[in-house]
Write a protein that holds these residues in place. Sequence first.
Motif, PDB file in Angstrom:
ATOM      1  N   SER A 345       5.876  25.447  43.724  1.00  0.00           N
ATOM      2  CA  SER A 345       6.577  24.427  44.512  1.00  0.00           C
ATOM      3  C   SER A 345       5.783  23.133  44.598  1.00  0.00           C
ATOM      4  O   SER A 345       6.355  22.039  44.667  1.00  0.00           O
ATOM      5  N   GLN A 346       4.441  23.220  44.596  1.00  0.00           N
ATOM      6  CA  GLN A 346       3.634  22.015  44.743  1.00  0.00           C
ATOM      7  C   GLN A 346       3.682  21.124  43.514  1.00  0.00           C
ATOM      8  O   GLN A 346       3.207  19.983  43.551  1.00  0.00           O
ATOM      9  N   ALA A 347       4.259  21.618  42.426  1.00  0.00           N
ATOM     10  CA  ALA A 347       4.386  20.773  41.243  1.00  0.00           C
ATOM     11  C   ALA A 347       5.519  19.768  41.373  1.00  0.00           C
ATOM     12  O   ALA A 347       5.569  18.788  40.631  1.00  0.00           O
ATOM     13  N   VAL A 348       6.425  19.986  42.317  1.00  0.00           N
ATOM     14  CA  VAL A 348       7.577  19.100  42.485  1.00  0.00           C
ATOM     15  C   VAL A 348       7.162  17.911  43.345  1.00  0.00           C
ATOM     16  O   VAL A 348       6.603  18.069  44.436  1.00  0.00           O
ATOM     17  N   VAL A 349       7.413  16.712  42.833  1.00  0.00           N
ATOM     18  CA  VAL A 349       7.098  15.459  43.528  1.00  0.00           C
ATOM     19  C   VAL A 349       8.401  14.839  44.009  1.00  0.00           C
ATOM     20  O   VAL A 349       9.396  14.830  43.282  1.00  0.00           O
ATOM     21  N   ILE A 350       8.379  14.320  45.234  1.00  0.00           N
ATOM     22  CA  ILE A 350       9.571  13.705  45.832  1.00  0.00           C
ATOM     23  C   ILE A 350       9.329  12.214  45.978  1.00  0.00           C
ATOM     24  O   ILE A 350       8.290  11.787  46.505  1.00  0.00           O
ATOM     25  N   ASN A 351      10.278  11.420  45.517  1.00  0.00           N
ATOM     26  CA  ASN A 351      10.231   9.971  45.712  1.00  0.00           C
ATOM     27  C   ASN A 351      11.630   9.495  46.096  1.00  0.00           C
ATOM     28  O   ASN A 351      12.567  10.294  46.165  1.00  0.00           O
ATOM     29  N   PRO A 352      11.818   8.215  46.408  1.00  0.00           N
ATOM     30  CA  PRO A 352      13.146   7.747  46.830  1.00  0.00           C
ATOM     31  C   PRO A 352      14.259   8.005  45.823  1.00  0.00           C
ATOM     32  O   PRO A 352      15.434   8.059  46.202  1.00  0.00           O
ATOM     33  N   LYS A 353      13.924   8.202  44.562  1.00  0.00           N
ATOM     34  CA  LYS A 353      14.951   8.424  43.544  1.00  0.00           C
ATOM     35  C   LYS A 353      15.309   9.902  43.391  1.00  0.00           C
ATOM     36  O   LYS A 353      16.238  10.224  42.663  1.00  0.00           O
ATOM     37  N   GLY A 354      14.571  10.774  44.043  1.00  0.00           N
ATOM     38  CA  GLY A 354      14.862  12.196  43.925  1.00  0.00           C
ATOM     39  C   GLY A 354      13.604  13.000  43.696  1.00  0.00           C
ATOM     40  O   GLY A 354      12.500  12.597  44.081  1.00  0.00           O
ATOM     41  N   ARG A 355      13.751  14.141  43.053  1.00  0.00           N
ATOM     42  CA  ARG A 355      12.638  15.039  42.771  1.00  0.00           C
ATOM     43  C   ARG A 355      12.359  15.059  41.276  1.00  0.00           C
ATOM     44  O   ARG A 355      13.287  15.034  40.462  1.00  0.00           O
ATOM     45  N   PHE A 356      11.079  15.138  40.945  1.00  0.00           N
ATOM     46  CA  PHE A 356      10.709  15.151  39.539  1.00  0.00           C
ATOM     47  C   PHE A 356       9.389  15.903  39.384  1.00  0.00           C
ATOM     48  O   PHE A 356       8.706  16.245  40.377  1.00  0.00           O
ATOM     49  N   VAL A 357       9.025  16.182  38.136  1.00  0.00           N
ATOM     50  CA  VAL A 357       7.750  16.805  37.805  1.00  0.00           C
ATOM     51  C   VAL A 357       7.107  15.995  36.685  1.00  0.00           C
ATOM     52  O   VAL A 357       7.781  15.242  35.969  1.00  0.00           O
ATOM     53  N   TYR A 358       5.786  16.151  36.564  1.00  0.00           N
ATOM     54  CA  TYR A 358       5.046  15.548  35.465  1.00  0.00           C
ATOM     55  C   TYR A 358       4.866  16.591  34.371  1.00  0.00           C
ATOM     56  O   TYR A 358       4.314  17.678  34.615  1.00  0.00           O
ATOM     57  N   LEU A 359       5.320  16.267  33.168  1.00  0.00           N
ATOM     58  CA  LEU A 359       5.156  17.137  32.012  1.00  0.00           C
ATOM     59  C   LEU A 359       4.088  16.554  31.097  1.00  0.00           C
ATOM     60  O   LEU A 359       4.038  15.332  30.883  1.00  0.00           O
ATOM     61  N   VAL A 360       3.242  17.414  30.556  1.00  0.00           N
ATOM     62  CA  VAL A 360       2.181  16.993  29.643  1.00  0.00           C
ATOM     63  C   VAL A 360       2.684  17.169  28.217  1.00  0.00           C
ATOM     64  O   VAL A 360       3.095  18.267  27.817  1.00  0.00           O
ATOM     65  N   GLU A 361       2.679  16.082  27.460  1.00  0.00           N
ATOM     66  CA  GLU A 361       3.118  16.153  26.072  1.00  0.00           C
ATOM     67  C   GLU A 361       2.071  16.882  25.235  1.00  0.00           C
ATOM     68  O   GLU A 361       0.855  16.741  25.444  1.00  0.00           O
ATOM     69  N   LYS A 362       2.523  17.657  24.268  1.00  0.00           N
ATOM     70  CA  LYS A 362       1.621  18.494  23.489  1.00  0.00           C
ATOM     71  C   LYS A 362       0.792  17.680  22.505  1.00  0.00           C
ATOM     72  O   LYS A 362      -0.334  18.040  22.180  1.00  0.00           O
ATOM     73  N   ASP A 363       1.332  16.553  22.027  1.00  0.00           N
ATOM     74  CA  ASP A 363       0.651  15.838  20.946  1.00  0.00           C
ATOM     75  C   ASP A 363      -0.537  15.020  21.440  1.00  0.00           C
ATOM     76  O   ASP A 363      -1.631  15.109  20.887  1.00  0.00           O
ATOM     77  N   ASP A 364      -0.337  14.219  22.500  1.00  0.00           N
ATOM     78  CA  ASP A 364      -1.384  13.282  22.908  1.00  0.00           C
ATOM     79  C   ASP A 364      -1.870  13.496  24.335  1.00  0.00           C
ATOM     80  O   ASP A 364      -2.612  12.662  24.873  1.00  0.00           O
ATOM     81  N   ASP A 365      -1.496  14.605  25.002  1.00  0.00           N
ATOM     82  CA  ASP A 365      -1.948  14.901  26.381  1.00  0.00           C
ATOM     83  C   ASP A 365      -1.610  13.781  27.354  1.00  0.00           C
ATOM     84  O   ASP A 365      -2.349  13.542  28.315  1.00  0.00           O
TER      85      ASP A 365
END
Length: 433
Positions: A345-365
Amino acid sequence: MAENAPKTPWLSKVTSSVLRVGNYLLSTIARLWSKIDIASIWAFAIRRKWWILALAVILFAADKAYDHFNPPASKKGGPQTVSSVIAERKDVPFVIEATGTIVAASIVDIRPQITNIVSKVNISEGQIVKKGDLLFTLDDRTDKANFDRTQALANDAQRQLARAKELVAKNFISKAGLDTAEANAASTQAAARAAEVQLSYNYLRSPIDGRAGIINVFPGSLVQASNVVVSSTSSTATSTTGAMVTITQLDPINVQFTVPERDIPLLLKSRKDDAPLPVSVSVGNTETTQYPGLVYVIDNQVDPVIGAVRLKARLENKNGALIPGQFARIKLQASTLNNVMLIPSQAVVINPKGRFVYLVEKDDDKVVMKPVKVLYEYQGNAVIEGIDAGSRVVVEGKQNLRPGSKVREAKPANTPKALAKPAPTAPAAPEKK
């Protein structure tokens, strides 16, 4: 000869055009400058100097804030240390947490049906009683004498009926005399049964198995039908004030609670085969002791005031630890969410636009911001929609991240415990010799 060669026609045309445009711009600037009143502008600036200064400060602060929150790539620091997990699909039990109240399965207020005096109290306060146990004895002398009289009359009527049958057989009396004897026998027998019922009102017995509460009468107390018994001690369970005693069934015992209207479809889906829903109940300030039970009824209507439906579950209470009126916390396993995306649950970030998560791209981190929809949260984990299985989700260290930030994985010891698998750490680079 090359130096004295004539210029090409197109070059001379371009040069003359540039000169004409330059002369026009210079003449325009000179004409506008002559119309500007420097003194008026200076006087206006002096009058509005504080406004101009405030505007300059605001613009300066806005520029610095923009640079702080959106720094150029050349000014961004090194990789941010984060902890991440690999999102995966699982079957997750859908658990509804609610609060409720412990209620008795049965509760009876013992009150008299006649006006009389208590002659004997046959139980003690807090005693466990069985169905049919004698609780109170009232003064039964008058009713017992009346019963004996009516019973004697009934017995005499039966003997007269027997003699009448013998006389009719010998034609000593008419058929009408036999009918009168039968009617008299039936009437006296009914009067005897009524007297027996009246006599039984003097013996108050327990209608259920349970525990006796506070006794509000004593030998010699006058009790009346449909009248409040005066007592210095009031009961604490339901509406038992004024009863002679209250018998409460404690084993099994019930818990009553409410479930939000939005969860009703899941409840009904789980009960489509009439399968009982398991619950776990705890009372008091601690949840160390759990009392298992089963939901046996879901109310047939929603309370429009609170937008919830009432439920009752039955629990075993052999040691008598649960008492009606206690505040209870209930965990109801309604159903199972199959093949859903699970992350902490702590991976979910809340901002005025809604809820989102940060994903790490595999190629360039580098991290990207991905909007998600949270379907369900329980015990530190969230069921979401919006990302694919196998995505690397940032859990810790996201407070300093911006889209495009470069990250590196923290040590495995710092990786939070979660249902999702931790992300693999990158191998160390070989040392240069």
